[in-house]
Design an enzyme around this catalytic site. Sequence first.
Site, mmCIF file in Angstrom:
data_model
loop_
_atom_site.group_PDB
_atom_site.id
_atom_site.type_symbol
_atom_site.label_atom_id
_atom_site.label_comp_id
_atom_site.label_asym_id
_atom_site.label_seq_id
_atom_site.Cartn_x
_atom_site.Cartn_y
_atom_site.Cartn_z
ATOM 1 N N SER A 133 0.833 -1.205 0.000
ATOM 2 C CA SER A 133 0.000 0.000 0.000
ATOM 3 C C SER A 133 0.861 1.246 0.000
ATOM 4 O O SER A 133 1.975 1.250 0.561
ATOM 5 C CB SER A 133 -0.904 -0.003 1.244
ATOM 6 O OG SER A 133 -1.510 1.257 1.444
ATOM 7 N N TYR B 294 -2.375 -0.028 10.092
ATOM 8 C CA TYR B 294 -2.541 -0.636 8.773
ATOM 9 C C TYR B 294 -1.251 -0.510 7.969
ATOM 10 O O TYR B 294 -0.761 -1.478 7.378
ATOM 11 C CB TYR B 294 -3.695 0.032 8.032
ATOM 12 C CG TYR B 294 -3.795 -0.350 6.576
ATOM 13 C CD1 TYR B 294 -4.215 -1.619 6.207
ATOM 14 C CD2 TYR B 294 -3.464 0.557 5.569
ATOM 15 C CE1 TYR B 294 -4.299 -1.987 4.874
ATOM 16 C CE2 TYR B 294 -3.542 0.200 4.231
ATOM 17 C CZ TYR B 294 -3.960 -1.069 3.890
ATOM 18 O OH TYR B 294 -4.027 -1.428 2.565
#
Length: 322
Positions: free
Chosen positions: A128, A153
């Site tokens: 990501s 995350y």
Amino acid sequence: MILVTGAAGFIGAAVSEALLARGETVLGVDNLNDYYDVALKDARLAQLADKPDFSFRKLDIADRDAMLALALEFPAIDRIVHLAAQAGVRYSMVNPYAYVQSNVMGQVVMLELARALPALKHFVYASSSSVYGANEKTPFAVSDAVDRPSSLYAATKRADELFGHTYAHLYGIPSTGLRFFTVYGPWGRPDMAPMIFARAILAGEPIKVFNHGEMWRDFTYIDDIVDGVLRALDRPATGKPPHALYNLGNHRSEKLTDFIAEIEKSLGRKAVMDMQPMQPGDVPTTYADIAASNHELGFNPRTPISEGIPRFIEWFRGYNSF
């Protein structure tokens, strides 16, 4: 045979469809959890279900026994596209355990599965843009330091990259991590901005605009992302160790209010904006340097938001009967 995890997800379903379209045999895996509406996941799977070369297993990637059993049931798996993960920056502050279980344990289980598959040629996995965290230099390049994550995350996604590198070093598994930048388009996730904004605008409800509108994102259309995933899949990582990282972004950082304006234009309605401060764990800017993915993969995103947003809104209206 290609194993695609997260096959009922936004990117996973689109990648599976593209692989089937070019004649591949695909085994999809997804646990169909209720982080968001399962009906949307079921609807994505329904688009794949009638394809003769697609099969599906409802499994949790963190379930070691169930996942490793796939090596015995499907020894012909020669490539893995690992896209399953617990998504969402803000939810990671509510339920951190879900991220460690899915994103960290899940990555290790998938790498152990890769070790157990005798025919495996390439392990491709989702990372990501969040790994760039508090970095201020833009555009973000894969050579930049990524040691200051702004969310749990992001930390789990960076851990995924480190595990990928380690397994490539220890066991010679060709592995490629793909750093996705704000993916949007038809069949997108309902917890992401395009769907949230479209629903609120049509309902005449205010939309929350964080950092008082001073937000920039490298919005990347789903078709461009799928093209990048397939290009990476077809080029197994080499080197010592055989591990590579690439940015998959649009190489354009758009101001959030401009993105909202495109949604307004496509819907034919104005948004009521509720300006809010920056949210914990968020970052003001994402912007992909795609020099490496362009040079080594031939990745060349072609969809500006002026084209991508109308396509998304057309799907959104049709799917929701608006």
